[in-house]
Design an enzyme around this catalytic site. Structure first.
Site, short mmCIF file in Angstrom:
data_model
loop_
_atom_site.label_atom_id
_atom_site.label_comp_id
_atom_site.label_asym_id
_atom_site.label_seq_id
_atom_site.Cartn_x
_atom_site.Cartn_y
_atom_site.Cartn_z
N HIS A 156 0.84 -1.19 0.00
CA HIS A 156 0.00 0.00 0.00
C HIS A 156 0.87 1.24 0.00
CE1 HIS A 156 -2.39 -3.30 1.64
NE2 HIS A 156 -3.43 -2.70 1.12
N GLY A 192 -3.42 -3.97 11.30
CA GLY A 192 -3.86 -4.42 9.98
C GLY A 192 -5.37 -4.53 9.99
N PRO A 193 -5.91 -5.40 10.86
CA PRO A 193 -7.36 -5.40 11.04
C PRO A 193 -7.79 -4.02 11.56
CG PRO A 193 -6.37 -7.41 11.91
CD PRO A 193 -5.25 -6.46 11.62
N ILE A 203 -10.71 8.84 1.02
CA ILE A 203 -10.65 7.73 0.06
C ILE A 203 -10.68 6.39 0.80
CG2 ILE A 203 -9.09 6.54 -1.59
CD1 ILE A 203 -10.46 8.96 -2.78
N HIS A 205 -4.69 3.89 -3.02
CA HIS A 205 -4.63 3.14 -1.77
C HIS A 205 -3.67 1.95 -1.86
CE1 HIS A 205 -6.28 1.14 1.86
NE2 HIS A 205 -6.08 0.03 1.17
N ARG A 219 -16.87 -19.33 38.48
CA ARG A 219 -16.67 -17.87 38.45
C ARG A 219 -16.44 -17.36 39.88
NH1 ARG A 219 -22.40 -14.95 38.50
NH2 ARG A 219 -23.71 -16.70 39.14
N GLU A 248 -17.29 -5.10 24.72
CA GLU A 248 -16.41 -6.27 24.81
C GLU A 248 -15.22 -6.15 23.87
OE1 GLU A 248 -19.64 -6.37 23.97
OE2 GLU A 248 -20.60 -7.07 25.80
N HIS A 303 -20.33 -17.99 32.63
CA HIS A 303 -21.63 -18.42 32.08
C HIS A 303 -21.35 -19.20 30.78
CE1 HIS A 303 -22.55 -15.27 34.90
NE2 HIS A 303 -23.83 -15.50 34.82
N HIS A 340 -27.52 -16.52 24.75
CA HIS A 340 -26.57 -16.34 25.86
C HIS A 340 -25.87 -17.64 26.25
CE1 HIS A 340 -28.51 -12.51 25.94
NE2 HIS A 340 -27.92 -12.11 27.05
#
Lengths: 673, 673
Positions: free
Chosen positions: B35, B124-125, B194, B265, B360, B414, B464, B476
């Site tokens: 890039h 990257g992500p 862009i 790009h 837990r 999260e 859970h 859930h």
């Protein structure tokens, strides 16, 4: 809080809303579990919406031109169950209310679209309903453009809490709605300033009004317990060309000792406190008892839309038979008659031409054939249109000045895209498919799970499906994503080996009614392996013998997608040494598992050693096929990945990670000992 | 675009920035991939930042009090590689630049923190680096409060593009930064309008300035090619008590024929166009050649911070030995000496007390022991503090007026939570752990993958963890999430059976240096199964014999977590019929796989039939243990889930889905035939 003023200002409204609050308290207490506070806080908004605005007919919850009502804050499920019961929905009987959250009840902990017709979408995971709603509203725009206002003309209403707005998906959804001026989308924000951990300020101080305006929304701020203000706000929202957010200042668990506290979010079951709350409401009947006059007022609300529906049916009867058929077929998720023949013709052509193309390109070739004969498809990409190859020439681009456009530039919003696709499909009349890189399945994952769970046949077109990505490196190279998709119940995961299998995969994906599909497609070119044309869809079997052993059969190689060519190459080497080798192509493990034992045994007979080949982790469902579910088939090995990838040209990576014909031959010989 | 004005207005600046642009063009052309446009667009901002503001010493990239620089738009990796090479970073030699994106090079397609010391985090992500940066800035606040300004006092700079800002995670990150007034966090928005598909307007019309302000940020708008404006903006941002967003209006691929287009790009490799661009820059040397005077100016920038570092080392030498040790130990990710003894004492106590608690709750018991002796732990929850039980009394709550607080109320975010945890860990000095419901692993998934990929020992506390959730229903109830986590390379997935195994799991998770951990913990109470105290950490073996056969061994039951008690109950029934049954507890498949063959064979000898028991899908890694990797161990079955769950009380769900001792006994008998 003294409710006297609220009660006396609008007594008729109050009594109807109190019915929701009382049923909620009773049902949660009976279940000893659930969420009381949200329905108690939003009962006034819901009552005004249902009484004065929502176009619906409780006796026909699936009437296509109804307004859609989505409870994004799905934990407040007793709000929707109370409304449906009060309005006379045939499914939500008083017994269902009494059995809230119990085994087999339709009144599950969170609203499930596959249990109740009137539940538009399964909600619970926060933010999803809001993003679904964007898809519903887009679908309405598209179909209104296609069929005209007389046939399609309805609003999408969605209720969301602070949790929905804190989830990142909310921004993706808001941005899409703002960009596309979805004026018929109306969001109620349950602005109660409470989350489970405490006040919202504990974790967030966002100015939501300013944020929505920044995203292109109209914002109206009201007292969420004032029925006049609620009515006026909805009236104003319905006129807006922008999507509207009505910020409803509410009290969670209104009138209960737990009002305005995080305790109010959960199950309020203390008998004395319930009694006090009901007294404050002026509610004097016993548990689950709704006075007859209030019930009949609600039932009148429930049947208010019957006339609208009758008129709509009249209008629908007047449109051309062809339009009616197309409309009905799309809502029934039936495929057009032409589909099968078109796919066969394409298969014949590519098995003759034998192009060496990436399966993402093969997918584009299939779509170019399919899209013209399936006007209900809507495609898109999360800013990778030229890579995912999901846009065909005839689609047009969905935009404010082209609502008929069937291609959506979703932007860099994989999660919002997947959720909106689900919303489009649930709206009815549309079969959505859209793409991103397979690795970014991760971003879309919560909505992909919900597609599977709530039986939505969305098609996720996931290209660049292995280390074949090459130089972009491990962040962009899926290794565990086939495993993730295959581990998810009710999901078809297709990994076609060539243009023929890709066309077959598309045919199955677009015929599914209750199962989403993931198409795992390559970046890199692949040879055609299905060089002999067969009319039948072999991919529908899940796996089949692509090339049988020439010498005495000692080996079965099972491969998918880009690795099928490697299996064929290994077979050639093994046969050259006299080792008879069958190659099984396995484009869809789920469909193979669904075949009868006799077919599975025919494809994978006991005896020969087996080697699986896939440029991904072995955990992706392989052991079942390599060894049999009870371990009755011995001696197996796997050629694939057991780590993340790396950045280098694709061919070099296949060598580095040992996913080659030579490595396969070596494993076979090791097994044959 | 005529660059004359830019070149002549600030010629010295221009030449330095041109070096970045030229190296980028050359490296991308050599790789024929990558890039070009982003580094070319942001070279001016980067040059001013590095020259005038960034506190760093190229000879010591890991110096703890350096400013952090994060390239959230990781595809622009040649920006960071150019900067590092020019500044004299020892790792990024000219050869590395020439081998950009090639096998074995440190200059991977996207910046990888495990390849280059100076890369703070793998990006990257999109959106991840931005959310990581929030964690870096929180870590700086926490440690400044703990060690004082003389030891910790630095900024976090992050560069993000339109893609980062469209991803939902950006809103979660922005909200956190705004809520906590992270004034030392400075974001550069590469506002080039862009994306890959075209102009930003194609998919988004968000007013980003207004959006950032709504989230509690200061916003400064500048011309991103004006070095004076850039300098002034950074100076102003450094003084702000709010986090700052500097909106840099830039031209992607500045000076190239592809400038201001989506083509800009990607990889710009056309020789003539490269030549023209270099001419526009006034760049006359050959490929990869940087004139000596420019290189030496850059090297001076690279060594500018050496004096700062020396001063810091002097100050550090003056603090107490105890503080130095604590600081160094935390940065080295070493555990305190006391940890092992404390965990042993807890194990002894619970094996004697034999509490029936949810894991837990057992996790909370372990943390209550661990947190006081590991001041580097930082806990949190995504608005489920009272459910995840991750907060111990001694931690204090992180807030604007309590930067020493070690517990973070993350809100309903999260994804942002997981990414910020990664940032905290990468900053150094902190071991982050935080919780949500296991199902909502889905939302955090992209960051959990990056923890594994980039070797970050974050601890994800996922409670859970099965249909044991009960009434909340299938949205859930995780069924595929163990499979997802186990399919991900370099991840420890712990599913402890009781309070003893939970304590052992925590000890391993908090000792790991390069591997994240997922703790899969129950909602429901479980009996203590480890009733005999053992000093050694049996969980560290991954699996072990919990109870051996009494009668002649015919069966091995393998179970995890809440299903270990079911295995013991089944064993009792089988033994009563004379069927000798071994029970193996398998709290961590990854650690069991890492044991030597002899140990694995001792625990799972060939011969007996095997039944796995886990309230999740079989695809979660089971076949390997049930049948052996080469299929040499015959006859196996599995008791678990093969669909999504349902809404009902937990005990009834276990019956409904057949995860019981009786169902296990029946499968055993079927196998024994």
């Amino acid at each position: 809080m003294d409710l006297t003023e609220l009660r006396t200002a609008n007594p008729e409204h109050w009594a109807k809303a109190a019915a929701i609050r009382a049923l909620t308290l009773d049902a949660v207490a009976a279940a000893n579990s659930g969420h009381s506070g949200m329905p108690m806080g939003m009962a006034d908004v819901a009552t005004v919406l249902f009484e004065k605005h929502l176009k619906f007919d409780a006796s026909a919850p699936k009437w296509p031109d109804r307004d859609r009502f989505i409870l994004s804050a799905g934990h407040g499920s007793m709000l929707i169950y109370s409304l449906l019961h009060l309005c006379g929905d045939a499914q939500v009987t008083l017994d269902q209310i009494k059995n809230f959250r119990q085994m087999g009840a339709l009144t599950a902990g969170h609203p499930e679209n596959f249990l109740l017709d009137a539940v538009e979408t399964t909600t619970g995971p926060l933010g999803q309903g809001l993003a679904n709603a964007v898809g519903f509203a887009m679908a309405e725009e598209m179909q209104r453009a296609q069929y005209g206002r007389k046939i399609v003309d309805h609003y999408t209403y969605v209720m969301a809490g602070d949790g929905c707005l804190m989830e990142g998906i909310s921004q993706e959804a808001m941005g899409l709605a703002g960009r596309h001026s979805l004026g018929k989308l109306i969001l109620f924000w349950d602005n109660n300033n409470i989350t489970i951990d405490g006040t919202v300020e504990l974790s967030d101080r966002t100015n939501q009004v300013q944020r929505f305006k920044a995203s292109g929304w109209q914002v109206i701020e009201i007292d969420g317990h004032d029925p006049v203000a609620i009515d006026e706000a909805i009236t104003a929202a319905k006129k807006s060309k922008k999507p509207s957010m009505i910020a409803c200042k509410t009290h969670i668990a209104l009138g209960h000792a737990a009002q305005d506290t995080s305790k109010g979010h959960g199950a309020l079951t203390d008998a004395d406190q319930m009694k006090a709350a009901k007294e404050a409401y002026g509610w004097t009947t016993g548990p689950f008892e709704v006075p007859a006059d209030i019930k009949s007022q609600w039932e009148a609300i429930g049947s208010r839309g019957a006339a609208d529906r009758a008129e709509w049916e009249g209008r629908f009867a007047e449109v051309s038979k062809q339009k009616q058929d197309r409309f009905n077929r799309a809502y029934a998720l039936d495929t057009p008659n032409k589909l099968s023949a078109a796919v066969k013709a394409l298969k014949k052509q590519v098995s003759e031409d034998q192009p060496k193309v990436a399966t993402r390109k093969a997918s584009e070739m299939a779509l170019a054939v399919i899209n013209p004969i399936m006007p209900e498809t809507v495609g898109g990409s999360a800013d990778l249109t030229g890579s995912n190859l999901t846009k065909t020439g005839d689609m047009g681009v969905f935009d404010t000045d082209n609502r008929k456009g069937r291609f959506v530039y979703w932007g860099i919003r994989e999660h919002g895209m997947a959720a909106a696709m689900n919303g489009m499909a649930l709206h009815g009349g549309i079969r959505p498919y859209s793409g991103t890189f397979f690795c970014f399945t991760d971003y879309a994952r919560p909505s992909m799970r919900l597609a599977a769970l709530s039986k939505i046949p969305s098609v996720f077109v996931m290209t660049h499906d292995s280390i074949g990505v090459g130089e972009d490196g491990p962040t962009h190279q899926p290794v565990e994503h086939l495993a993730i998709c295959r581990a998810t119940p009710n999901t078809y995961v297709f990994r076609p080996a060539d243009a023929v299998e890709t066309a077959e995969s598309w045919e199955i994906a677009l015929s599914a009614k209750e199962t989403p599909s993931v198409l795992s497609l390559t970046r890199q070119g692949l040879p055609t392996v299905r060089t002999e044309h067969k009319l039948s869809n072999l991919t529908a079997k899940g796996a089949y013998v692509l090339a049988d052993a020439e010498a005495k059969r000692q080996v079965i190689l099972i491969a998918t997608g880009s690795e099928v060519a490697i299996a064929l190459e290994a077979k050639a080497k093994l046969e050259a040494e006299g080792i008879g080798t069958r190659v099984v192509s396995m484009p869809c493990m789920e469909l193979f598992a669904a075949q009868d034992e006799a077919y599975r045994r025919k494809v994978l007979p006991a005896g020969p050693v087996r080697v699986g080949i896939e440029a991904a982790v072995r955990a992706g469902g392989w052991d079942k096929w390599l060894m049999g579910e009870r371990g009755q088939d011995k001696k197996a090995a796997f050629v694939g990945m057991d780590s993340f990838g790396a950045s280098a040209p694709a061919g070099e990576l296949y060598e580095k990670f040992g996913i080659t014909a030579d490595a396969t031959v070596a494993k076979v010989k090791d097994l044959l000992g």
